[in-house]
Scaffold this motif. Structure first.
Motif, PDB file in Angstrom:
ATOM      1  N   ALA A  89      -8.395   6.720  -4.693  1.00  0.00           N
ATOM      2  CA  ALA A  89      -9.123   7.977  -4.880  1.00  0.00           C
ATOM      3  C   ALA A  89      -8.179   9.166  -4.855  1.00  0.00           C
ATOM      4  O   ALA A  89      -8.343  10.140  -5.616  1.00  0.00           O
ATOM      5  CB  ALA A  89     -10.193   8.121  -3.800  1.00  0.00           C
TER       6      ALA A  89
ATOM      7  N   GLY B 231      -8.642   1.884  -1.029  1.00  0.00           N
ATOM      8  CA  GLY B 231      -9.634   2.706  -1.705  1.00  0.00           C
ATOM      9  C   GLY B 231      -9.311   4.179  -1.620  1.00  0.00           C
ATOM     10  O   GLY B 231      -9.441   4.926  -2.603  1.00  0.00           O
TER      11      GLY B 231
ATOM     12  N   ARG C 138     -17.450  10.379  -1.444  1.00  0.00           N
ATOM     13  CA  ARG C 138     -16.219  10.873  -0.825  1.00  0.00           C
ATOM     14  C   ARG C 138     -16.211  12.388  -0.782  1.00  0.00           C
ATOM     15  O   ARG C 138     -16.871  13.050  -1.588  1.00  0.00           O
ATOM     16  CB  ARG C 138     -14.987  10.385  -1.594  1.00  0.00           C
ATOM     17  CG  ARG C 138     -14.740   8.906  -1.477  1.00  0.00           C
ATOM     18  CD  ARG C 138     -13.390   8.545  -2.067  1.00  0.00           C
ATOM     19  NE  ARG C 138     -13.162   7.110  -2.007  1.00  0.00           N
ATOM     20  CZ  ARG C 138     -12.651   6.479  -0.956  1.00  0.00           C
ATOM     21  NH1 ARG C 138     -12.309   7.167   0.118  1.00  0.00           N
ATOM     22  NH2 ARG C 138     -12.480   5.178  -0.975  1.00  0.00           N
TER      23      ARG C 138
ATOM     24  N   GLU D  52     -17.211  10.640  -7.655  1.00  0.00           N
ATOM     25  CA  GLU D  52     -16.936  10.178  -6.292  1.00  0.00           C
ATOM     26  C   GLU D  52     -18.006  10.705  -5.349  1.00  0.00           C
ATOM     27  O   GLU D  52     -17.718  11.477  -4.436  1.00  0.00           O
ATOM     28  CB  GLU D  52     -15.549  10.668  -5.834  1.00  0.00           C
ATOM     29  CG  GLU D  52     -14.415  10.337  -6.761  1.00  0.00           C
ATOM     30  CD  GLU D  52     -13.872   8.942  -6.536  1.00  0.00           C
ATOM     31  OE1 GLU D  52     -14.285   8.299  -5.553  1.00  0.00           O
ATOM     32  OE2 GLU D  52     -13.032   8.495  -7.331  1.00  0.00           O
TER      33      GLU D  52
ATOM     34  N   THR E 188       0.824  -1.206   0.000  1.00  0.00           N
ATOM     35  CA  THR E 188       0.000   0.000   0.000  1.00  0.00           C
ATOM     36  C   THR E 188       0.857   1.255   0.000  1.00  0.00           C
ATOM     37  O   THR E 188       0.569   2.234  -0.723  1.00  0.00           O
ATOM     38  CB  THR E 188      -0.924  -0.004   1.222  1.00  0.00           C
ATOM     39  OG1 THR E 188      -1.723  -1.191   1.210  1.00  0.00           O
ATOM     40  CG2 THR E 188      -1.840   1.203   1.212  1.00  0.00           C
TER      41      THR E 188
END
Length: 588
Positions: free
Chosen positions: A408, A404, A445, A442, A346
């Motif tokens: 984004a 996620g 978000r 999005e 990550t």
């Protein structure tokens, strides 16, 4: 006293017959037991036949008596220290006193150790069971301590400490080298410094130990890169746990099926390599005990080695406890290793989505520090050259954590770069387009962002000064640091992107003089302090104001000074739950 009674006491009168003794006064049968009463004697009983021998005689007990004697007393074994029940005959009886009727063990309470002995065997077996319980309790406590570790290095250090407790060693090392080749590879020591670990790695590795068996060997019980190299001809244990003492055909030591290797005397063990012995003398190692770390889910992970200061080796009990503990430790290490790999993946993904390097712009020097949380966060930064020699600066953050949020963040940063190239001179338009895009693509978000447009020409703020136009969407205000001022830029208050039906906020103009530095940061820097926003902002202002002259002249030194002052005691390096971005732009 009557003459008959005197004869009975003196024993000159023959005893009555058995039939007379068993007859009751009422003519009914009398059955006597030791727990109830003695036989009742009839005063009119006929004398016994002359053929019977003289003297008292005890009849067998057949049952409860129907006519107990008036003065007879019963003493039970439950209230006495003897092992039998005794029933004395009353002196009122007309028959001669018979011997007490005894039943061995009747009514005697059983001692607790006798009852336990029937269930668990002899006291030796009970002691052995108690020893097993103590051993299992120790292993349980050590595994609980290991289960509380979540970082890979912490887990490896805990394995070393627990193993040293179980085998009675003082020093040790773990060489992590997963068989799948995905890493990470590292060596962790207990009571050994980096120089000591490097010295152990100079011990030669047998050529066939790792290639033929797939098991790394051990130097001084450890050694080489995997921490487990053994010198040629070194002794080991066979599969039964006894000392083998013989070397394999190629000169390497024998190894048992569990990947165990014991060097009970490193200084005098025959067949040990010269370098192996030199390292043992240099580090003061008397003996070593090495075990392979193998998880059922991940295969071979590496080798753990413990060192004794004097010649010694673990006994069978210690080896058994180590086997129990390492089975759990290997599985836990495999899980922590998988978690570490996921976090590294990550972090690598987030790093790839951020600028690989900062641009070089004449008259501007840039420095940045980015700290991401273990699960991956959405804080980002950007610095990109724009047409006509201008420079675009941006920092921001996406709500949420994990892959996620990282994805984004990458999409948001790429979109902002495109809008900045097309209309970067108007930061409000850039953020408005970005908000519209988020609302359409999005909807679940929100994000904060700050964009600054730095013009190339000198403005009227001073000789060589640069004009900056800033706009923010729910983001922290930047900080200007210089010889004459250290203050926050008063950006207008506005909501984060995608929080309102239509975002709009005015821009702010700023003139940066030569020698001043503009510091942009995300709210993670404030959150990691653990204080309120006002207190954290005050701490950041104090840290920037107290920066020494060399730090103010170098943006790299300035960001390090601010991080260490705002997040002391390693908080800037710890795996916090918040991302941290600190971008410094110095104008020369």
């Amino acid at each position: 006293m009557s003459a008959a009674h005197m004869k009975k006491v003196a024993g000159t009168e023959p005893p009555p017959s058995a039939a007379a003794q068993n007859a009751s006064p009422a003519g009914g049968p009398a059955q006597v037991t030791a727990a109830s009463a003695v036989p009742a004697v009839s005063p009119a009983a006929p004398p016994a036949p002359a053929t019977e021998p003289a003297g008292p005689r005890t009849e067998p007990v057949t049952g409860p008596a129907t006519a107990p004697a008036a003065d007879s007393t019963i003493r039970s074994a439950t209230g006495s220290a003897t092992d039998s029940a005794t029933v004395p005959v009353s002196d009122q009886a007309t028959e001669p006193a018979a011997k007490p009727v005894t039943v061995p063990g009747a009514g005697r309470p059983r001692a607790p150790e006798e009852a336990a002995g029937d269930r668990y065997g002899s006291p030796a077996v009970q002691d052995r069971l108690a020893s097993w319980v103590c051993d299992l309790s120790l292993v349980h406590e050590l595994t609980e301590r290991l289960a509380r570790t979540t970082a890979l290095d912490d887990a490896l250090h805990e394995v070393l400490r627990a193993g040293a407790t179980l085998v009675g060693a003082r020093r040790g090392m773990v060489a992590l080298e997963p068989a799948d080749g995905l890493g990470p590879e590292r060596t962790v020591g207990l009571g050994l410094g980096h120089a000591d670990l490097g010295t152990i790695e100079t011990v030669p590795v047998p050529r066939t130990s790792a290639s033929d068996t797939g098991v790394p060997s051990d130097a001084c019980g450890s050694g080489a890169r995997d921490g487990s190299a053994a010198a040629d001809g070194s002794a080991a244990r066979d599969g039964s746990g006894a000392r083998d003492g013989s070397a394999a055909a190629d000169g390497s030591a024998a190894r048992d099926a569990d990947g165990e290797r014991v060097h009970a005397d490193l200084l005098h063990e025959p067949g040990l390599d010269r370098r192996h012995r030199e390292v043992a003398v240099q580090l003061g190692l008397g003996a070593s005990y090495a075990l392979r770390l193998t998880a059922q889910s991940a295969g071979r992970l590496g080798t753990a080695v413990w060192f004794y200061d004097e010649p010694a080796e673990p006994d069978d009990r210690q080896r058994r406890l180590m086997g129990l503990y390492l089975r759990f430790a290997a599985e836990h290490t495999a899980r922590v290793l998988d978690l570490r790999r996921a976090r590294d993946t990550t972090a690598a993904l987030a790093a790839e989505l951020l600028p690989e390097r900062l641009p070089r712009v004449p008259g501007v020097r840039l420095a940045v520090r980015h700290r991401t949380n273990p699960r991956g966060g959405g804080d980002w930064y950007d610095a990109l050259p724009l047409p006509e020699g201008a420079l675009g600066l941006a920092v921001g953050g996406v709500t949420g954590r994990g892959p996620g949020a990282v994805a984004a963040m990458g999409r948001l940063r790429a979109s902002l770069r495109a809008y900045a190239v097309m209309e970067g001179e108007d930061p409000v338009a850039v953020l408005s387009d970005l908000e519209l895009l988020m609302r359409l693509t999005e909807p679940a978000r929100s994000a904060t962002a700050l964009f600054a447009y730095v013009e190339a020409e000198a403005g009227n703020g001073g000789p060589g000064g640069r004009k900056l136009i800033l706009a923010g969407a729910g983001h922290c205000p930047p900080l200007v640091i210089g010889d004459r001022r250290c203050e926050y830029v008063e950006t207008s208050l506005s909501a984060p992107l995608n929080m309102l039906s239509c975002w709009e906020a005015p821009s702010v103009e700023l003139y940066a003089r030569p020698g001043e530095t503009l510091v942009l940061f995300t709210d993670g820097l404030l959150h990691r302090t653990g204080e309120s926003a006002d207190r954290a902002l005050a701490r950041l202002h104090a840290a920037a104001q107290s920066a020494p002259r060399p730090a103010r002249d170098d943006p790299d030194r300035l960001v390090d000074h601010i991080l260490h002052a705002v997040l002391p005691d390693g908080l800037d390096r710890s795996e916090g739950v918040e991302d941290v971005v600190l971008l410094a732009v110095r104008f020369d």
